[in-house]
Design a protein around this motif. Sequence first.
Motif, short mmCIF file in Angstrom:
data_model
loop_
_atom_site.label_atom_id
_atom_site.label_comp_id
_atom_site.label_asym_id
_atom_site.label_seq_id
_atom_site.Cartn_x
_atom_site.Cartn_y
_atom_site.Cartn_z
N TYR A 1 43.88 38.06 41.32
CA TYR A 1 44.62 37.33 40.28
C TYR A 1 45.81 36.60 40.89
O TYR A 1 46.05 35.42 40.60
CB TYR A 1 45.08 38.29 39.19
CG TYR A 1 46.05 37.66 38.22
CD1 TYR A 1 45.62 36.68 37.32
CD2 TYR A 1 47.39 38.03 38.22
CE1 TYR A 1 46.52 36.09 36.44
CE2 TYR A 1 48.29 37.44 37.34
CZ TYR A 1 47.84 36.47 36.45
OH TYR A 1 48.73 35.88 35.59
N GLN B 1 45.71 38.95 32.94
CA GLN B 1 46.70 40.01 33.14
C GLN B 1 46.30 41.28 32.40
O GLN B 1 46.47 42.39 32.91
CB GLN B 1 48.07 39.54 32.68
CG GLN B 1 48.69 38.48 33.59
CD GLN B 1 50.07 38.08 33.14
OE1 GLN B 1 50.31 37.85 31.96
NE2 GLN B 1 50.99 37.97 34.09
N LYS B 2 45.72 41.13 31.22
CA LYS B 2 45.25 42.28 30.46
C LYS B 2 44.06 42.93 31.17
O LYS B 2 43.98 44.17 31.26
CB LYS B 2 44.85 41.86 29.05
CG LYS B 2 44.42 43.02 28.16
CD LYS B 2 44.07 42.55 26.76
CE LYS B 2 43.63 43.71 25.89
NZ LYS B 2 43.25 43.26 24.52
N SER C 1 43.97 42.82 40.88
CA SER C 1 45.32 42.24 40.82
C SER C 1 45.57 41.31 42.00
O SER C 1 46.18 40.24 41.84
CB SER C 1 46.38 43.34 40.79
OG SER C 1 46.28 44.17 41.94
N VAL D 1 43.51 42.89 34.33
CA VAL D 1 44.06 43.58 35.50
C VAL D 1 44.59 44.95 35.09
O VAL D 1 44.34 45.97 35.76
CB VAL D 1 45.18 42.73 36.14
CG1 VAL D 1 45.95 43.57 37.17
CG2 VAL D 1 44.60 41.49 36.82
N SER D 2 45.33 45.01 33.98
CA SER D 2 45.89 46.28 33.53
C SER D 2 44.82 47.27 33.12
O SER D 2 45.02 48.49 33.20
CB SER D 2 46.84 46.04 32.34
OG SER D 2 46.13 45.58 31.20
N GLU D 3 43.64 46.75 32.70
CA GLU D 3 42.53 47.61 32.31
C GLU D 3 41.62 47.96 33.48
O GLU D 3 40.63 48.67 33.32
CB GLU D 3 41.71 46.92 31.21
CG GLU D 3 42.47 46.73 29.90
CD GLU D 3 41.69 45.93 28.89
OE1 GLU D 3 40.65 45.34 29.27
OE2 GLU D 3 42.12 45.86 27.72
N GLY D 4 41.94 47.45 34.67
CA GLY D 4 41.14 47.74 35.85
C GLY D 4 39.84 46.95 35.93
O GLY D 4 38.95 47.29 36.71
#
Length: 471
Positions: free
Chosen positions: A299, A286-287, A296, A289-292
């Motif tokens: 995931y 998830q981290k 997503s 994904v948030s950092e690109g």
Amino acid sequence: MMQKLLVIDDEASILKAFERAFTSETTTVLTAKNAAEGEQVFATQRPDVVVIDLSLPDASGLECFKRLREIDSLVPVIFITGHGTVESAIEATKLGAYDYLFKPLELDEIRQLLDKAFNLSRMVRVQPVLADEEDTVADAIVGRCRAMKEVYKAIGRVASQNLTVLLLGESGTGKEVVAQAIYHHSERSGKPFQAINCAAIPDALLESEIFGHEKGAFTDAHRQRIGKLEQADGGTLFLDEIGDMSPMTQAKLLRVLQDQTFERVGGNTPITVDVRIIAATNHDLQKLVSEGLFRSDLYFRLSVVTIHLPPLRERENDLKVLAEYFLRKYSNEFGKDIRTLAPETLAMLEQYPWPGNVRELESVMKQSLLTARGNVLLPEFVPPLSDTRESASGRTDDELLSPAFIAERLQSGTDNLYAEAIASTERQLFRQVLQHTHGNQLKAASILGISRVTLRSKLKSLKIDPTVFAS
């Protein structure tokens, strides 16, 4: 546990070379000079891995392979091929052969391939079980804490379902064994099982390893290659350390999860497969994904079912259970009869955070048995515990790789020399590359041929701060 290698080849020199190179305390090398003899040995000895020459005097290697598959389809088979039999080797791979080697044979290449094949054979043939108090089975899921009971329930719920599974947990928590358990309890247990460690293969090769490639797809693509996804058709593909996968490979995997189709690298013909994906990672996806750094949509496709494996430090009273399990498991191997821990030993072990989790505990118990005496494991028999891989005496990396260091470790009887040497080499390599790039991790990852996620993971595990190299 003794593992068996069967080599089927009509050249006596090849058979002798395999016997000399691979016969050891843990490996028995069986040989056969033709297909008929090889099939007989295969049926009676049930080897773990088979190596077959594609040109045999009484039958083609491909025909021999098909007959072996009728006896046991789960044994990894590696072909030896000359330039005139490349197409047959490719055909064999499509039919489920593990891989193929070209003559003249290179010892290092053979050794690496056999190590992978033996590991796959163990994963496919040995079903993990829940170990009882006196069990010492080869692959066991050990633990009584509430978190592990939830893992057991999750395995039971998901194994028979044809769903994608994502295993999350720190390194050494047992994700591979859980993947084995899911496979063995599934309806696909009689079908192929393939495993790939995404962090161990450079980005440039990982896509080809999974999807295969066509001849001419890139500079060294001299022939078509069948990927592990295609080889696992009808069965299961285990993608370990999936958080280290490059964006391009992530996109192709997403398509497989969406419609079970893909193209080989350099190809444009869609190939349809029926494969169950089990993925694992020690990263926080998830981290990422948030950092690109991780898609997503991929995931969400992977995490249809998620199983969290707890770190050892959070497993309540499992430390004693696991430590005594490993003592029972390895006592005979080391000529000892130690089955329990002294209270002081347990107290000492409980104070340690176990960053390497169950895998580290297993290594420590094996090292302890080297020097242990009597019937109880006392504190003085346990090697020094440390949160880092640095030497307890504070030696530098260059000193760690010195001949004196190696001689000292050999004399002490360590079973962890390879890991220590690799970790030391990695520290030297990463520090020098980061110094060259002035701390630029993107450039460093490019030079090393690994993903930025893999580099970050390595720097974290080796406790290297990249900011000190910035200028």
